[in-house]
Design a protein around this motif. Structure first.
Motif, PDB file in Angstrom:
ATOM      1  N   GLY A  42      26.675 -46.958  30.587  1.00 50.96           N
ATOM      2  CA  GLY A  42      26.674 -48.385  30.865  1.00 50.96           C
ATOM      3  C   GLY A  42      26.386 -48.812  32.277  1.00 50.96           C
ATOM      4  N   ALA A  43      26.064 -47.879  33.184  1.00 49.06           N
ATOM      5  CA  ALA A  43      25.769 -48.263  34.565  1.00 49.06           C
ATOM      6  C   ALA A  43      24.542 -49.162  34.618  1.00 49.06           C
ATOM      7  CB  ALA A  43      25.542 -47.020  35.421  1.00 49.06           C
ATOM      8  N   GLY A  44      24.579 -50.140  35.533  1.00 46.93           N
ATOM      9  CA  GLY A  44      23.451 -51.061  35.660  1.00 46.93           C
ATOM     10  C   GLY A  44      22.313 -50.501  36.495  1.00 46.93           C
ATOM     11  N   LEU A  45      22.657 -49.945  37.660  1.00 47.09           N
ATOM     12  CA  LEU A  45      21.661 -49.389  38.579  1.00 47.09           C
ATOM     13  C   LEU A  45      22.175 -48.070  39.125  1.00 47.09           C
ATOM     14  CD1 LEU A  45      20.778 -52.645  40.537  1.00 47.09           C
ATOM     15  CD2 LEU A  45      19.143 -51.287  39.206  1.00 47.09           C
ATOM     16  N   VAL A  46      21.386 -47.036  38.965  1.00 50.80           N
ATOM     17  CA  VAL A  46      21.743 -45.713  39.468  1.00 50.80           C
ATOM     18  C   VAL A  46      20.715 -45.284  40.496  1.00 50.80           C
ATOM     19  CG1 VAL A  46      22.009 -43.271  38.900  1.00 50.80           C
ATOM     20  CG2 VAL A  46      22.944 -45.013  37.369  1.00 50.80           C
ATOM     21  N   TYR A  47      21.186 -45.096  41.727  1.00 46.74           N
ATOM     22  CA  TYR A  47      20.346 -44.595  42.813  1.00 46.74           C
ATOM     23  C   TYR A  47      20.656 -43.111  42.988  1.00 46.74           C
ATOM     24  CZ  TYR A  47      19.736 -49.549  43.979  1.00 46.74           C
ATOM     25  OH  TYR A  47      19.449 -50.887  43.937  1.00 46.74           O
ATOM     26  N   LEU A  48      19.698 -42.273  42.659  1.00 47.37           N
ATOM     27  CA  LEU A  48      19.880 -40.826  42.760  1.00 47.37           C
ATOM     28  C   LEU A  48      19.210 -40.338  44.037  1.00 47.37           C
ATOM     29  CD1 LEU A  48      20.768 -38.092  41.577  1.00 47.37           C
ATOM     30  CD2 LEU A  48      18.584 -38.034  40.340  1.00 47.37           C
ATOM     31  N   ALA A  49      20.009 -39.973  45.023  1.00 43.30           N
ATOM     32  CA  ALA A  49      19.489 -39.518  46.311  1.00 43.30           C
ATOM     33  C   ALA A  49      19.473 -37.994  46.335  1.00 43.30           C
ATOM     34  CB  ALA A  49      20.351 -40.057  47.447  1.00 43.30           C
ATOM     35  N   VAL A  50      18.281 -37.425  46.481  1.00 50.15           N
ATOM     36  CA  VAL A  50      18.113 -35.972  46.445  1.00 50.15           C
ATOM     37  C   VAL A  50      17.310 -35.509  47.656  1.00 50.15           C
ATOM     38  CG1 VAL A  50      18.186 -35.936  43.915  1.00 50.15           C
ATOM     39  CG2 VAL A  50      15.978 -36.112  45.090  1.00 50.15           C
ATOM     40  N   PRO A  51      17.423 -34.239  48.030  1.00 48.49           N
ATOM     41  CA  PRO A  51      16.611 -33.721  49.128  1.00 48.49           C
ATOM     42  C   PRO A  51      15.116 -33.897  48.851  1.00 48.49           C
ATOM     43  CG  PRO A  51      18.344 -32.163  48.549  1.00 48.49           C
ATOM     44  CD  PRO A  51      18.339 -33.214  47.480  1.00 48.49           C
ATOM     45  N   GLU A  52      14.361 -34.128  49.903  1.00 50.15           N
ATOM     46  CA  GLU A  52      12.919 -34.323  49.747  1.00 50.15           C
ATOM     47  C   GLU A  52      12.259 -33.175  49.003  1.00 50.15           C
ATOM     48  OE1 GLU A  52      11.724 -34.877  53.804  1.00 50.15           O
ATOM     49  OE2 GLU A  52      11.687 -37.081  53.601  1.00 50.15           O
ATOM     50  N   SER A  53      12.792 -31.965  49.166  1.00 49.15           N
ATOM     51  CA  SER A  53      12.177 -30.786  48.549  1.00 49.15           C
ATOM     52  C   SER A  53      12.198 -30.829  47.027  1.00 49.15           C
ATOM     53  CB  SER A  53      12.875 -29.511  49.035  1.00 49.15           C
ATOM     54  OG  SER A  53      14.256 -29.541  48.713  1.00 49.15           O
ATOM     55  N   ILE A  54      13.108 -31.600  46.430  1.00 44.75           N
ATOM     56  CA  ILE A  54      13.154 -31.677  44.962  1.00 44.75           C
ATOM     57  C   ILE A  54      12.850 -33.086  44.457  1.00 44.75           C
ATOM     58  CG2 ILE A  54      14.776 -29.753  44.806  1.00 44.75           C
ATOM     59  CD1 ILE A  54      16.972 -31.841  44.092  1.00 44.75           C
ATOM     60  N   TYR A  55      12.466 -33.976  45.341  1.00 46.61           N
ATOM     61  CA  TYR A  55      12.201 -35.355  44.942  1.00 46.61           C
ATOM     62  C   TYR A  55      11.164 -35.431  43.824  1.00 46.61           C
ATOM     63  CZ  TYR A  55      10.055 -39.953  44.924  1.00 46.61           C
ATOM     64  OH  TYR A  55       9.520 -41.143  44.518  1.00 46.61           O
ATOM     65  N   ALA A  56      10.045 -34.732  43.982  1.00 49.15           N
ATOM     66  CA  ALA A  56       8.966 -34.814  42.987  1.00 49.15           C
ATOM     67  C   ALA A  56       9.443 -34.336  41.619  1.00 49.15           C
ATOM     68  CB  ALA A  56       7.768 -34.001  43.451  1.00 49.15           C
ATOM     69  N   ILE A  57      10.278 -33.303  41.610  1.00 52.19           N
ATOM     70  CA  ILE A  57      10.791 -32.772  40.342  1.00 52.19           C
ATOM     71  C   ILE A  57      11.651 -33.822  39.640  1.00 52.19           C
ATOM     72  CG2 ILE A  57      12.282 -31.022  39.298  1.00 52.19           C
ATOM     73  CD1 ILE A  57      11.462 -29.166  41.621  1.00 52.19           C
ATOM     74  N   GLU A  58      12.571 -34.437  40.397  1.00 52.42           N
ATOM     75  CA  GLU A  58      13.462 -35.435  39.801  1.00 52.42           C
ATOM     76  C   GLU A  58      12.689 -36.681  39.379  1.00 52.42           C
ATOM     77  OE1 GLU A  58      16.316 -34.546  39.033  1.00 52.42           O
ATOM     78  OE2 GLU A  58      16.904 -32.996  40.442  1.00 52.42           O
ATOM     79  N   ALA A  59      11.695 -37.057  40.170  1.00 50.74           N
ATOM     80  CA  ALA A  59      10.906 -38.242  39.820  1.00 50.74           C
ATOM     81  C   ALA A  59      10.144 -38.036  38.520  1.00 50.74           C
ATOM     82  CB  ALA A  59       9.942 -38.576  40.956  1.00 50.74           C
ATOM     83  N   VAL A  60       9.706 -36.813  38.258  1.00 51.06           N
ATOM     84  CA  VAL A  60       9.020 -36.515  37.001  1.00 51.06           C
ATOM     85  C   VAL A  60      10.018 -36.437  35.844  1.00 51.06           C
ATOM     86  CG1 VAL A  60       7.708 -34.763  35.754  1.00 51.06           C
ATOM     87  CG2 VAL A  60       7.061 -35.371  38.090  1.00 51.06           C
ATOM     88  N   LYS A  61      11.188 -35.869  36.096  1.00 49.93           N
ATOM     89  CA  LYS A  61      12.212 -35.722  35.054  1.00 49.93           C
ATOM     90  C   LYS A  61      12.731 -37.069  34.561  1.00 49.93           C
ATOM     91  CE  LYS A  61      14.686 -31.412  36.330  1.00 49.93           C
ATOM     92  NZ  LYS A  61      15.098 -30.832  35.044  1.00 49.93           N
ATOM     93  N   LEU A  62      12.873 -38.035  35.474  1.00 50.97           N
ATOM     94  CA  LEU A  62      13.665 -39.229  35.209  1.00 50.97           C
ATOM     95  C   LEU A  62      12.849 -40.506  35.294  1.00 50.97           C
ATOM     96  CD1 LEU A  62      16.646 -38.105  37.443  1.00 50.97           C
ATOM     97  CD2 LEU A  62      16.671 -38.190  34.943  1.00 50.97           C
ATOM     98  N   ASN A  63      13.055 -41.378  34.344  1.00 52.83           N
ATOM     99  CA  ASN A  63      12.406 -42.685  34.358  1.00 52.83           C
ATOM    100  C   ASN A  63      13.345 -43.806  34.778  1.00 52.83           C
ATOM    101  OD1 ASN A  63       9.846 -41.789  33.396  1.00 52.83           O
ATOM    102  ND2 ASN A  63      10.694 -41.669  31.324  1.00 52.83           N
ATOM    103  N   GLU A  64      14.574 -43.775  34.303  1.00 55.03           N
ATOM    104  CA  GLU A  64      15.479 -44.903  34.492  1.00 55.03           C
ATOM    105  C   GLU A  64      16.199 -44.932  35.849  1.00 55.03           C
ATOM    106  OE1 GLU A  64      15.418 -42.918  31.875  1.00 55.03           O
ATOM    107  OE2 GLU A  64      15.058 -44.124  30.069  1.00 55.03           O
ATOM    108  N   PRO A  65      16.666 -43.809  36.380  1.00 48.06           N
ATOM    109  CA  PRO A  65      17.315 -43.875  37.696  1.00 48.06           C
ATOM    110  C   PRO A  65      16.296 -44.174  38.804  1.00 48.06           C
ATOM    111  CG  PRO A  65      17.915 -41.859  36.515  1.00 48.06           C
ATOM    112  CD  PRO A  65      16.759 -42.468  35.788  1.00 48.06           C
ATOM    113  N   ILE A  66      16.794 -44.735  39.898  1.00 51.35           N
ATOM    114  CA  ILE A  66      15.969 -44.942  41.085  1.00 51.35           C
ATOM    115  C   ILE A  66      16.123 -43.689  41.941  1.00 51.35           C
ATOM    116  CG2 ILE A  66      15.614 -46.396  43.129  1.00 51.35           C
ATOM    117  CD1 ILE A  66      17.167 -48.586  41.433  1.00 51.35           C
ATOM    118  N   VAL A  67      15.097 -42.875  41.985  1.00 50.50           N
ATOM    119  CA  VAL A  67      15.168 -41.596  42.700  1.00 50.50           C
ATOM    120  C   VAL A  67      14.728 -41.803  44.146  1.00 50.50           C
ATOM    121  CG1 VAL A  67      14.491 -39.181  42.722  1.00 50.50           C
ATOM    122  CG2 VAL A  67      14.682 -40.394  40.532  1.00 50.50           C
TER     123      VAL A  67
END
Length: 275
Positions: free
Chosen positions: A51-76
């Protein structure tokens, strides 16, 4: 107190017809590192599926591209690898956040410790400390004491001992003692998870051995953070998060069996328990 489904239904906030995403919590999740990209993704989706409205997922730059591809709804968000630069970037995010999760998949290192310390000292709202966030506090629990905001610790038995917890055979009293010592809410995982603020406590009756798989705890951390962001009191957010997580696991065990059930299966079930 042993939790029941009726307890969960009573505390879930109503969703008014004119609601918007900001009404259901802005969450900052500090998770992940090389080799542990799944932890970040599972925590983020656990929060959104709860039920969260906005999720900001802060990750190291080295894995940013991986998380951005994995996830559509969170703000990476990519965070610098340099520790000082990372902390500067993270602190700038605090003012608009309702709750913070720190620890899943971050690794046990100086960078993680510096980030956890910064969160506990500089963020005034509720903080969930999980996994590596707990491990790096071994020998440093003084950081937990005297926070303005509430801290929720989610240790399994090994992490419980690293925080200075003592096992006497009475799980409730052991968890209460650690809660008092750390001035935190403690969610001591395991069969019949105990959740306590040192005075009051809940016992969670849901869950099964099929949930003993990597990533399950990351989902739980996301669920609890989501409930905090929706304005639920910290002790109840931790307790009801544990119930929902375990109940999702019980549905999975019934429908597909305990062998081979995955945290991603639990993510699919969570919305069915919240409708």
């Amino acid at each position: 107190m042993e939790l029941q489904f009726e307890d969960i239904q009573k505390i879930l906030p109503d969703r008014a017809p004119d609601s918007h995403k900001g009404d259901f919590g802005r969450l900052l999740l500090l998770c992940g590192s090389r080799g542990y990209t799944g932890a970040a993704a599972l925590a983020a989706m656990g929060a959104l599926r709860s039920g969260a409205g906005l999720v900001y997922l802060a990750v190291p730059e080295s894995i940013y591209a991986i998380e951005a591809v994995k996830l559509n709804e969170p703000i990476v968000l990519p965070i610098p690898e340099n520790t000082e630069e990372a902390i500067d970037a993270i602190v700038k995010l605090f003012p608009k956040m309702d709750a913070v999760l720190v620890g899943p998949g971050m690794g046990c290192n100086d960078r993680t410790f510096a980030i956890v310390k910064t969160v506990l000292k500089c963020f005034d709202g509720p903080v969930v400390v999980d996994a590596d966030g707990i491990n790096v506090l071994e020998g440093h629990i003084d950081i937990l004491r005297g926070r303005t905001g509430t801290t929720i610790l989610t240790p399994h038995e090994g992490e419980f001992c690293r925080l200075g917890g003592t096992r006497t055979g009475d799980k409730v009293q052991d968890a209460k003692a650690l809660a008092v010592n750390t001035q935190s809410i403690v969610l001591l995982k395991g069969n019949r998870t105990v959740i306590t603020d040192g005075e009051n406590h809940y016992i969670n009756p849901t869950g099964n051995p099929g949930m003993a798989v990597g990533g399950s705890g990351d989902v739980l951390a996301g669920v609890i953070t989501a409930l905090l962001g929706q304005g639920i009191a910290p002790l109840e957010a931790a307790a009801y998060g544990a119930w929902l997580h375990g109940a999702a696991g019980d549905v999975c065990a019934k429908e597909i069996g305990q062998y081979g059930m995955l945290p991603t299966d639990m993510l699919k079930v969570l919305p069915r328990l919240l409708k």
